[in-house]
Every structure is written in C-alpha cells, then in structure tokens.
Design a protein around this motif. Structure first.
Motif, mmCIF file in Angstrom:
data_model
loop_
_atom_site.group_PDB
_atom_site.id
_atom_site.type_symbol
_atom_site.label_atom_id
_atom_site.label_comp_id
_atom_site.label_asym_id
_atom_site.label_seq_id
_atom_site.Cartn_x
_atom_site.Cartn_y
_atom_site.Cartn_z
ATOM 1 N N ILE A 173 0.950 -1.357 0.115
ATOM 2 C CA ILE A 173 -0.010 0.360 -0.106
ATOM 3 C C ILE A 173 0.930 1.474 0.040
ATOM 4 O O ILE A 173 0.564 2.124 -0.715
ATOM 5 C CB ILE A 173 -1.072 0.043 1.085
ATOM 6 N N ALA A 174 1.919 1.239 0.647
ATOM 7 C CA ALA A 174 2.828 2.362 0.815
ATOM 8 C C ALA A 174 3.491 2.602 -0.426
ATOM 9 O O ALA A 174 3.440 3.811 -1.018
ATOM 10 C CB ALA A 174 3.774 2.146 2.039
ATOM 11 N N ALA A 175 4.011 1.662 -1.117
ATOM 12 C CA ALA A 175 4.455 1.587 -2.460
ATOM 13 C C ALA A 175 3.413 2.241 -3.435
ATOM 14 O O ALA A 175 3.989 3.181 -4.214
ATOM 15 C CB ALA A 175 5.203 0.552 -2.956
ATOM 16 N N GLU A 176 2.222 1.805 -3.401
ATOM 17 C CA GLU A 176 1.298 2.385 -4.481
ATOM 18 C C GLU A 176 0.988 3.792 -4.202
ATOM 19 O O GLU A 176 0.858 4.436 -5.034
ATOM 20 C CB GLU A 176 -0.140 1.655 -4.357
ATOM 21 N N ILE A 177 0.993 4.273 -2.935
ATOM 22 C CA ILE A 177 0.441 5.781 -2.337
ATOM 23 C C ILE A 177 2.090 6.474 -2.914
ATOM 24 O O ILE A 177 1.530 7.620 -3.468
ATOM 25 C CB ILE A 177 0.173 5.745 -0.982
ATOM 26 N N ARG A 178 2.876 6.018 -2.792
ATOM 27 C CA ARG A 178 4.112 6.937 -3.221
ATOM 28 C C ARG A 178 4.123 7.032 -4.742
ATOM 29 O O ARG A 178 4.412 8.239 -5.238
ATOM 30 C CB ARG A 178 5.385 6.381 -2.790
ATOM 31 N N GLN A 179 3.668 5.860 -5.576
ATOM 32 C CA GLN A 179 3.766 6.093 -6.888
ATOM 33 C C GLN A 179 2.727 7.014 -7.424
ATOM 34 O O GLN A 179 2.874 7.733 -8.292
ATOM 35 C CB GLN A 179 3.700 4.589 -7.490
ATOM 36 N N ALA A 180 1.374 6.623 -6.887
ATOM 37 C CA ALA A 180 0.286 7.266 -7.476
ATOM 38 C C ALA A 180 -0.042 8.683 -7.021
ATOM 39 O O ALA A 180 -0.650 9.672 -7.673
ATOM 40 C CB ALA A 180 -0.967 6.161 -7.509
ATOM 41 N N ARG A 181 0.415 8.913 -5.808
ATOM 42 C CA ARG A 181 0.235 10.109 -5.193
ATOM 43 C C ARG A 181 -1.288 10.493 -5.190
ATOM 44 O O ARG A 181 -1.549 11.776 -5.608
ATOM 45 C CB ARG A 181 1.084 11.240 -5.878
ATOM 46 N N PRO A 182 -2.133 9.570 -4.440
ATOM 47 C CA PRO A 182 -3.661 10.347 -4.343
ATOM 48 C C PRO A 182 -3.672 11.395 -3.691
ATOM 49 O O PRO A 182 -2.860 11.502 -2.590
ATOM 50 C CB PRO A 182 -4.203 8.790 -3.823
ATOM 51 N N ALA A 183 -4.755 12.328 -3.804
ATOM 52 C CA ALA A 183 -4.767 13.426 -2.892
ATOM 53 C C ALA A 183 -4.989 13.261 -1.174
ATOM 54 O O ALA A 183 -4.451 13.927 -0.723
ATOM 55 C CB ALA A 183 -6.034 14.101 -3.464
ATOM 56 N N ASP A 184 -5.760 11.983 -1.142
ATOM 57 C CA ASP A 184 -6.036 11.811 0.066
ATOM 58 C C ASP A 184 -6.109 10.046 0.157
ATOM 59 O O ASP A 184 -6.230 9.254 -0.896
ATOM 60 C CB ASP A 184 -7.100 12.376 0.703
ATOM 61 N N TRP A 185 -6.181 9.204 1.221
ATOM 62 C CA TRP A 185 -6.338 8.109 1.294
ATOM 63 C C TRP A 185 -6.627 7.461 2.650
ATOM 64 O O TRP A 185 -6.600 8.215 3.803
ATOM 65 C CB TRP A 185 -4.861 7.342 1.002
ATOM 66 N N ARG A 186 -7.358 6.366 2.770
ATOM 67 C CA ARG A 186 -7.653 5.597 4.063
ATOM 68 C C ARG A 186 -7.115 4.085 4.080
ATOM 69 O O ARG A 186 -7.445 3.575 2.919
ATOM 70 C CB ARG A 186 -9.191 5.845 4.466
ATOM 71 N N VAL A 187 -6.873 3.619 5.057
ATOM 72 C CA VAL A 187 -6.749 2.225 5.168
ATOM 73 C C VAL A 187 -7.496 1.701 6.119
ATOM 74 O O VAL A 187 -7.571 2.132 7.256
ATOM 75 C CB VAL A 187 -5.316 1.682 5.640
ATOM 76 N N ILE A 188 -8.466 0.672 5.835
ATOM 77 C CA ILE A 188 -9.718 0.542 6.609
ATOM 78 C C ILE A 188 -9.542 -1.113 6.716
ATOM 79 O O ILE A 188 -9.745 -1.883 6.078
ATOM 80 C CB ILE A 188 -10.908 0.651 6.221
ATOM 81 N N HIS A 189 -9.561 -1.469 8.119
ATOM 82 C CA HIS A 189 -9.358 -2.753 8.469
ATOM 83 C C HIS A 189 -10.449 -3.354 8.977
ATOM 84 O O HIS A 189 -11.376 -2.677 9.733
ATOM 85 C CB HIS A 189 -8.178 -2.897 9.740
ATOM 86 N N LEU A 190 -11.104 -4.635 8.788
ATOM 87 C CA LEU A 190 -12.291 -4.988 8.951
ATOM 88 C C LEU A 190 -12.593 -6.087 10.239
ATOM 89 O O LEU A 190 -13.618 -6.476 10.363
ATOM 90 C CB LEU A 190 -13.005 -5.843 7.546
ATOM 91 N N GLY A 191 -11.518 -5.849 11.072
ATOM 92 C CA GLY A 191 -11.556 -6.777 12.358
ATOM 93 C C GLY A 191 -10.927 -8.123 12.479
ATOM 94 O O GLY A 191 -10.416 -8.379 11.275
ATOM 95 N N ASP A 192 -10.919 -8.672 13.272
ATOM 96 C CA ASP A 192 -10.496 -10.245 13.572
ATOM 97 C C ASP A 192 -8.948 -9.880 13.563
ATOM 98 O O ASP A 192 -8.464 -10.615 12.359
ATOM 99 C CB ASP A 192 -10.963 -11.222 12.419
ATOM 100 N N TYR A 193 -8.188 -9.273 14.259
ATOM 101 C CA TYR A 193 -6.946 -8.972 14.151
ATOM 102 C C TYR A 193 -6.086 -10.280 15.151
ATOM 103 O O TYR A 193 -4.954 -10.603 14.872
ATOM 104 C CB TYR A 193 -6.430 -7.550 15.110
#
Length: 260
Positions: free
Chosen positions: A42-62
């Motif tokens: 995810i970090a690599a994609e964000i560095r490359q694509a440079r979206p204006a903003d982002w969220r990482v959402i975890h759906l539970g069961d850690y």
C-alpha cells in the motif's frame, strides 16, 4: 429498527469519495508477516500514484488462530499513532478476546477458536502440558486467565475497546460480518455487524451501499452485486486480501506468504 426506504446501489455503479483512495483489508488473525507485507504494498502504491488523500480500513479479527496476535496489535496501534488515516473496525474475535479477559470461559469463542495461539503470542500457555483445554480444572482456567490478564498491555485493551463497528465512505459501508437486509445501515445491531452470515449472504437484492466485509472465509475475494467479501483465510492460506477503491475504479489486491 428503522426499515429501508432508499434505493440500492449496484457494485458496478458504486464510487468512493471524491479524492480519497480506500484500501479495505480483510481478516488478519495473527499474521503479522502478511499485515506488514500489505502495508509495504500500500505504501509503495501511494508513493507512486500520489492520491490526494487515502484511508486504510481494517475489517476486524486481528487476533486468534495465527501465530502473532500481539505483534499485529502492536503494529496496528503504531500505524494509527503514526497516521490517523489508518482505521480499524471490531471483529467478533476481537470482542471475544475482550470478553475472555473480563470473564474466563472454557466454552467461549476465545478458548474454542484460536485464543490459545493468541495467549501464546503473549507468552502465556493456556494449554500447558499439551492436549486440548476442555475438561481441565476451573482452577487451571483461572490461573491461565490471570497470567494472560497480566501479560496483555493496557494499550491493547484500550485499543480493542475503542474500535467502532462500521464506517461509511462514498457508496461503501464497511463492517466485519455484514448487515441485516431491509434494516437501515444506521440501525444495524452490533451483534449483526460482527456475527451475521446466512441471511446476509443469501440476500440477492441491493443494499443502500456496497457492504465490504470479512468474517466468512472464501478461497478468493467474492465480489457480488451488493457486497464484497475479502476474508481469504489469511492465517491458513497465506493470502491477505484488500479491496481498493479510487473513485469509480475498484480492484482486488492480494499479498501472499507461507501457508500455515
């Protein structure tokens, strides 16, 4: 409960919020290795694509089943401290862990479905001596429970107690297990959000938003007209799955590691 009045939305028509890329990550269950690999991707994609903003959402069961529940919670707590755009929801196993810490139950979710592995990640052997727990003395249960309560940091308990049960972004509704069809999203019960299965899975009609969930393992991401299931049994298969939403674009992202 409030009944639905709004028309539903089809997956193909669904859009994320303008200018925010979403990464929804499925059930981790103690697989710190896969969680770290997913964050690297995810970090690599964000560095490359440079979206204006982002969220990482975890759906539970850690926690439970996998080898490093403690490490997963440490990782997520640090990620959230580093950037509050990392968002985590509660799953039934996370609540089951809290329930066991509060009141030990040999027949509860925690002891029956992977809690022994969670305890081991904190250095506590709930099945000391080998074999199954069931049938051992209540005194041994209390002793193991006390050791685990002592071993689990307050920061982990506070984190798990703080988790919300759902989030909404754009045309997408995120929760652990699913929703009860015909009931407004804001009126869903906590029990359904972390436990529901058949009545939700078998519903063919559209929901007010696309429901993105985990909880019920599938061999690969299950993309339906009204929901997306991204629980790919990571602790066993070695495949951790995410749904990526960027405007109208939707895709599946998978990281793979060793099978259990």
């Amino acid at each position: 409960m409030q009944a639905l009045t709004a028309p539903g939305i089809h997956f193909l028509d669904a859009r994320g919020p303008e200018g925010i890329r979403l990464y929804a990550v499925g059930d981790v269950h103690g697989r710190l290795d896969l969680l770290a690999a997913m964050y690297h991707r995810i970090a690599a994609e964000i560095r490359q694509a440079r979206p204006a903003d982002w969220r990482v959402i975890h759906l539970g069961d850690y926690v439970d089943r996998g080898p490093d529940s403690k490490g997963v919670l440490d990782f997520l707590i640090e990620a959230q401290k580093r950037d509050p755009r990392h968002l985590m929801l509660a799953g039934n196993h996370d609540i089951g862990f809290l329930d066991f810490l509060d009141t030990p139950d040999a027949d509860g979710l925690f002891m029956r479905y992977g809690g022994i592995q969670t305890a081991q990640s904190y250095g506590v052997a709930l099945n000391e001596g080998g074999g199954a727990w069931f049938g051992r003395s209540e005194a041994a249960l209390r002793q193991g429970h006390a050791a685990l309560v002592e071993a689990v940091p307050k920061s982990h308990v506070d984190f798990l107690q703080s988790l919300p049960f759902s989030l909404t972004f754009g045309d997408f509704f995120f929760c652990h297990a699913g929703i009860r069809p015909g009931i407004a999203l804001e009126s869903q019960t906590t029990q359904d959000l972390i436990w529901i299965r058949d009545v939700f899975h078998n519903h063919a009609g559209l929901h007010p938003k696309i429901v993105v969930h985990g909880h019920t393992p599938v061999p690969e991401a299950e993309v339906m007209v009204n929901r997306v299931n991204i629980d790919t049994l990571a602790y066993q298969t070695g495949n951790l799955t995410a749904l990526v939403v960027d405007g109208a674009d939707k895709r599946i992202l998978v990281v793979s590691g060793e099978r259990a």
